[in-house]
Write a protein that holds these residues in place. Structure first.
Motif, PDB file in Angstrom:
ATOM      1  N   PRO A 111      28.728  28.818  42.762  1.00 42.90           N
ATOM      2  CA  PRO A 111      28.329  29.406  44.038  1.00 42.90           C
ATOM      3  C   PRO A 111      28.276  30.932  44.041  1.00 42.90           C
ATOM      4  O   PRO A 111      27.599  31.525  44.866  1.00 42.90           O
ATOM      5  CB  PRO A 111      29.387  28.904  45.021  1.00 42.90           C
ATOM      6  N   GLY A 112      28.983  31.581  43.122  1.00 41.61           N
ATOM      7  CA  GLY A 112      28.920  33.034  43.027  1.00 41.61           C
ATOM      8  C   GLY A 112      29.776  33.777  44.028  1.00 41.61           C
ATOM      9  O   GLY A 112      29.697  34.989  44.123  1.00 41.61           O
ATOM     10  N   THR A 113      30.579  33.062  44.770  1.00 37.20           N
ATOM     11  CA  THR A 113      31.450  33.709  45.742  1.00 37.20           C
ATOM     12  C   THR A 113      32.899  33.597  45.289  1.00 37.20           C
ATOM     13  O   THR A 113      33.301  32.603  44.691  1.00 37.20           O
ATOM     14  CB  THR A 113      31.307  33.082  47.137  1.00 37.20           C
ATOM     15  N   ILE A 135      34.469  39.195  35.554  1.00 34.47           N
ATOM     16  CA  ILE A 135      34.343  40.435  34.778  1.00 34.47           C
ATOM     17  C   ILE A 135      34.036  40.123  33.313  1.00 34.47           C
ATOM     18  O   ILE A 135      33.195  40.781  32.692  1.00 34.47           O
ATOM     19  CB  ILE A 135      35.620  41.290  34.908  1.00 34.47           C
ATOM     20  N   THR A 136      34.683  39.131  32.767  1.00 37.42           N
ATOM     21  CA  THR A 136      34.449  38.745  31.370  1.00 37.42           C
ATOM     22  C   THR A 136      33.001  38.289  31.177  1.00 37.42           C
ATOM     23  O   THR A 136      32.329  38.695  30.221  1.00 37.42           O
ATOM     24  CB  THR A 136      35.431  37.642  30.938  1.00 37.42           C
ATOM     25  N   ALA A 137      32.508  37.466  32.084  1.00 37.39           N
ATOM     26  CA  ALA A 137      31.123  36.988  31.997  1.00 37.39           C
ATOM     27  C   ALA A 137      30.142  38.145  32.188  1.00 37.39           C
ATOM     28  O   ALA A 137      29.139  38.236  31.473  1.00 37.39           O
ATOM     29  CB  ALA A 137      30.872  35.895  33.031  1.00 37.39           C
ATOM     30  N   GLN A 138      30.420  39.029  33.138  1.00 39.90           N
ATOM     31  CA  GLN A 138      29.553  40.195  33.348  1.00 39.90           C
ATOM     32  C   GLN A 138      29.494  41.060  32.100  1.00 39.90           C
ATOM     33  O   GLN A 138      28.420  41.512  31.702  1.00 39.90           O
ATOM     34  CB  GLN A 138      30.063  41.057  34.510  1.00 39.90           C
ATOM     35  N   LEU A 139      30.644  41.306  31.514  1.00 42.42           N
ATOM     36  CA  LEU A 139      30.703  42.130  30.304  1.00 42.42           C
ATOM     37  C   LEU A 139      29.877  41.507  29.187  1.00 42.42           C
ATOM     38  O   LEU A 139      29.081  42.185  28.529  1.00 42.42           O
ATOM     39  CB  LEU A 139      32.151  42.299  29.866  1.00 42.42           C
ATOM     40  N   PHE A 140      30.031  40.208  28.979  1.00 45.62           N
ATOM     41  CA  PHE A 140      29.265  39.541  27.936  1.00 45.62           C
ATOM     42  C   PHE A 140      27.765  39.616  28.215  1.00 45.62           C
ATOM     43  O   PHE A 140      26.988  40.018  27.354  1.00 45.62           O
ATOM     44  CB  PHE A 140      29.693  38.082  27.781  1.00 45.62           C
ATOM     45  N   LEU A 141      27.360  39.249  29.420  1.00 43.03           N
ATOM     46  CA  LEU A 141      25.932  39.241  29.747  1.00 43.03           C
ATOM     47  C   LEU A 141      25.324  40.638  29.660  1.00 43.03           C
ATOM     48  O   LEU A 141      24.198  40.812  29.175  1.00 43.03           O
ATOM     49  CB  LEU A 141      25.712  38.654  31.139  1.00 43.03           C
ATOM     50  N   SER A 187      23.519  46.199  35.045  1.00 43.73           N
ATOM     51  CA  SER A 187      24.782  46.924  35.183  1.00 43.73           C
ATOM     52  C   SER A 187      25.165  47.171  36.636  1.00 43.73           C
ATOM     53  O   SER A 187      26.332  47.405  36.936  1.00 43.73           O
ATOM     54  CB  SER A 187      24.726  48.256  34.427  1.00 43.73           C
ATOM     55  N   GLU A 188      24.216  47.100  37.532  1.00 40.22           N
ATOM     56  CA  GLU A 188      24.490  47.328  38.950  1.00 40.22           C
ATOM     57  C   GLU A 188      24.759  46.033  39.725  1.00 40.22           C
ATOM     58  O   GLU A 188      25.092  46.076  40.895  1.00 40.22           O
ATOM     59  CB  GLU A 188      23.333  48.088  39.580  1.00 40.22           C
ATOM     60  N   ALA A 189      24.646  44.912  39.065  1.00 38.32           N
ATOM     61  CA  ALA A 189      24.872  43.622  39.729  1.00 38.32           C
ATOM     62  C   ALA A 189      26.359  43.443  40.022  1.00 38.32           C
ATOM     63  O   ALA A 189      27.193  43.687  39.156  1.00 38.32           O
ATOM     64  CB  ALA A 189      24.362  42.487  38.855  1.00 38.32           C
ATOM     65  N   PRO A 190      26.701  43.013  41.231  1.00 36.22           N
ATOM     66  CA  PRO A 190      28.115  42.905  41.611  1.00 36.22           C
ATOM     67  C   PRO A 190      28.867  41.721  41.015  1.00 36.22           C
ATOM     68  O   PRO A 190      30.093  41.762  40.912  1.00 36.22           O
ATOM     69  CB  PRO A 190      28.074  42.805  43.133  1.00 36.22           C
ATOM     70  N   THR A 191      28.151  40.666  40.620  1.00 36.11           N
ATOM     71  CA  THR A 191      28.826  39.490  40.043  1.00 36.11           C
ATOM     72  C   THR A 191      28.063  39.011  38.813  1.00 36.11           C
ATOM     73  O   THR A 191      26.900  39.355  38.608  1.00 36.11           O
ATOM     74  CB  THR A 191      28.901  38.314  41.047  1.00 36.11           C
ATOM     75  N   ALA A 192      28.738  38.179  38.026  1.00 36.03           N
ATOM     76  CA  ALA A 192      28.109  37.589  36.850  1.00 36.03           C
ATOM     77  C   ALA A 192      26.916  36.728  37.247  1.00 36.03           C
ATOM     78  O   ALA A 192      25.903  36.695  36.548  1.00 36.03           O
ATOM     79  CB  ALA A 192      29.129  36.774  36.057  1.00 36.03           C
ATOM     80  N   LYS A 193      27.019  36.049  38.361  1.00 38.27           N
ATOM     81  CA  LYS A 193      25.906  35.232  38.847  1.00 38.27           C
ATOM     82  C   LYS A 193      24.693  36.122  39.142  1.00 38.27           C
ATOM     83  O   LYS A 193      23.572  35.792  38.804  1.00 38.27           O
ATOM     84  CB  LYS A 193      26.303  34.450  40.091  1.00 38.27           C
ATOM     85  N   ASP A 194      24.937  37.286  39.729  1.00 40.40           N
ATOM     86  CA  ASP A 194      23.851  38.231  40.012  1.00 40.40           C
ATOM     87  C   ASP A 194      23.233  38.765  38.723  1.00 40.40           C
ATOM     88  O   ASP A 194      22.016  38.949  38.648  1.00 40.40           O
ATOM     89  CB  ASP A 194      24.363  39.386  40.873  1.00 40.40           C
ATOM     90  N   VAL A 195      24.050  39.008  37.721  1.00 39.81           N
ATOM     91  CA  VAL A 195      23.536  39.443  36.424  1.00 39.81           C
ATOM     92  C   VAL A 195      22.626  38.364  35.861  1.00 39.81           C
ATOM     93  O   VAL A 195      21.504  38.646  35.421  1.00 39.81           O
ATOM     94  CB  VAL A 195      24.682  39.742  35.421  1.00 39.81           C
ATOM     95  N   SER A 196      23.078  37.137  35.886  1.00 37.12           N
ATOM     96  CA  SER A 196      22.292  36.020  35.375  1.00 37.12           C
ATOM     97  C   SER A 196      20.960  35.884  36.104  1.00 37.12           C
ATOM     98  O   SER A 196      19.928  35.691  35.482  1.00 37.12           O
ATOM     99  CB  SER A 196      23.112  34.731  35.493  1.00 37.12           C
ATOM    100  N   GLN A 197      21.007  36.014  37.397  1.00 41.03           N
ATOM    101  CA  GLN A 197      19.775  35.893  38.189  1.00 41.03           C
ATOM    102  C   GLN A 197      18.832  37.061  37.924  1.00 41.03           C
ATOM    103  O   GLN A 197      17.619  36.895  37.937  1.00 41.03           O
ATOM    104  CB  GLN A 197      20.106  35.782  39.666  1.00 41.03           C
ATOM    105  N   ALA A 198      19.373  38.247  37.663  1.00 44.07           N
ATOM    106  CA  ALA A 198      18.533  39.413  37.348  1.00 44.07           C
ATOM    107  C   ALA A 198      17.823  39.247  36.019  1.00 44.07           C
ATOM    108  O   ALA A 198      16.724  39.763  35.834  1.00 44.07           O
ATOM    109  CB  ALA A 198      19.386  40.672  37.335  1.00 44.07           C
ATOM    110  N   LEU A 199      18.464  38.511  35.124  1.00 43.30           N
ATOM    111  CA  LEU A 199      17.830  38.282  33.808  1.00 43.30           C
ATOM    112  C   LEU A 199      16.756  37.217  33.921  1.00 43.30           C
ATOM    113  O   LEU A 199      15.831  37.173  33.209  1.00 43.30           O
ATOM    114  CB  LEU A 199      18.888  37.854  32.782  1.00 43.30           C
TER     115      LEU A 199
END
Length: 67
Positions: free
Chosen positions: A18-20, A36-42, A55-67
């Motif tokens: 859910p990303g929350t 944080i661990t998932a964000q760092l890896f991604l 790098s500006e995405a607040p969560t790992a889910k947001d990083v994934s969606q940005a990719l």
């Protein structure tokens, strides 16, 4: 390979869930570390030319969606 890596470290639910953040303090602390661990890896696997996008995405889910 990214999915398998995240799954092997029990991080896939942070990226694909859910990303929350949970409201329970104990679960929140666990989630924050996993996030944080998932964000760092991604962030570390993307090319430098698009690193500003993730790098500006607040969560790992947001990083994934940005990719």
């Amino acid at each position: 390979m990214v999915t398998l890596y995240l799954q092997s470290y029990s991080l896939w639910n942070v990226v694909n869930g859910p990303g929350t953040a949970p409201s329970d303090p104990t679960e929140l602390q666990k989630w924050e570390i996993q996030n944080i661990t998932a964000q760092l890896f991604l962030t570390s696997i993307v090319d430098i030319s698009i690193s500003n996008i993730v790098s500006e995405a607040p969560t790992a889910k947001d990083v994934s969606q940005a990719l």
